[in-house]
Scaffold this motif. Sequence first.
Motif: not given
Length: 458
Positions: A1-3, A229-231, A239-241, A341-342
């Motif tokens: 997982m690449k956070t 993950n950023t893509d 930036n999906p998150i 929080y995310v």
Amino acid sequence: MKTKRLIGALLSASVFCSAFCIAAPASAATHPNLLAGDANGDGVVNIRDVTEIQRLLASGTEPDEQTVQVAKTDFAHENLTIEDATNIQRYLAEYDDRNTREVGKAAFIWRSNKYRPALEEYQRYLDQNLSSFAFNGAAYVTRNGRVLAQSAVGTANTAEGKAVEMDTLFPIGSVSKQFCAASVMLLQERGKLSVSDKLSKYFPEYEIGKNITLHQMLSMRSGIRDYVNTDSSYAGHENPIDEFTLSEDKTDEENRQIVLDWLFGENLKFTPDKGWSYSNSNYMLLAMIVEKASGEDYHSFVRKNIFEPLGMSNSSFCADTLGDPRVCEDSSGEDFDSLPYVYKWAYLNTKGDGDIVSNAADIDKWLGSLREGTILSKESIAAMTTNYSGTNNYGYGLSLDGDIVYHGGDISTFESAALTVPGDNINIFIVTNNAQAAWDKNLSISTVALRVAKKVLG
């Protein structure tokens, strides 16, 4: 997982079994106790056993198959000599009050001067690679269950002044994915699911992805967007998150549903099985499928079916170990509670894609099980270690490099790599809490692990 943005942009050597433990056919039984190290059969491994081994080697008689197996080292596959036996005898004589089975096993190979230069060279090579950046972490290299090289460097807890040790715990990020893949394979072996199952069976509401199979998710060929993950390859959705909003006022499950609602409304990046794209979403969904198929919480399933059978007593999950003093701190210096929080939610609620906390000895046990088939059948292991994606070299939660099987992971400021070479019985685990130091040198921990593996392979 690449956070990588998650925070801040967000063993002592064990004594292992020697050549005495090599299995041999029961029909070759002239000296059956040799395989246990108890050469004269008196129930104790001591100096008299080494004398017996020396006598057998010096006798000049044609040895039976079992004696030949004992006389070989499974480190270099060479015959043990009379001189080696003499060195062992000398070592055991120095420890006459410790004539235990473990001393005998360790002495048989590791106290022979024959192998010391090779071990020293492996240690130098490991240290050289780790010192090429500001490494703060642990590294563990074994072959046939014996430690070839190891390193514990830096600080585990700044406030308490605790140094990193071989048993220090670390979040391992996407190295966790192989445990999720193994859980799916276990359930397939038990007839609870099939990798050919379609997502419509488990998530009928996921209309866009209804025909995606578990196989395509395991092998990263589903086309499902990554939820974290950023893509940069997906224009307009880099930036999906940032595209969904989670709230501390909602329960974990309510927030998880928000993520699913977002994911199930997104177009696929490509037609399933027509491309390859690394996506944590695949393994988040697979963990949920494990729960649906088994009727158990995912973490409980992994504990009961993998950690406990393998004796991985130091392995747990991010959510269960937050604030645990045994876990190495991240290197950002930021207060976890002050993060958006995310990011906190992603760290604490991930399942299947980057959720495990472990240490060197436990990962070594797991890698050994992939070689020995302790948990999974040979067929399941073969499925996990098959390359389904050409130049992307990806199986089920595992990357492939020739005969080398491995996976890297990063979460928060941690980066890790777990690697095994099944045919040569080599395991490597390297982890750092300062991933940025390696990235600054255009290195990854997986690159370092691969270099060390190739050094040992010669």
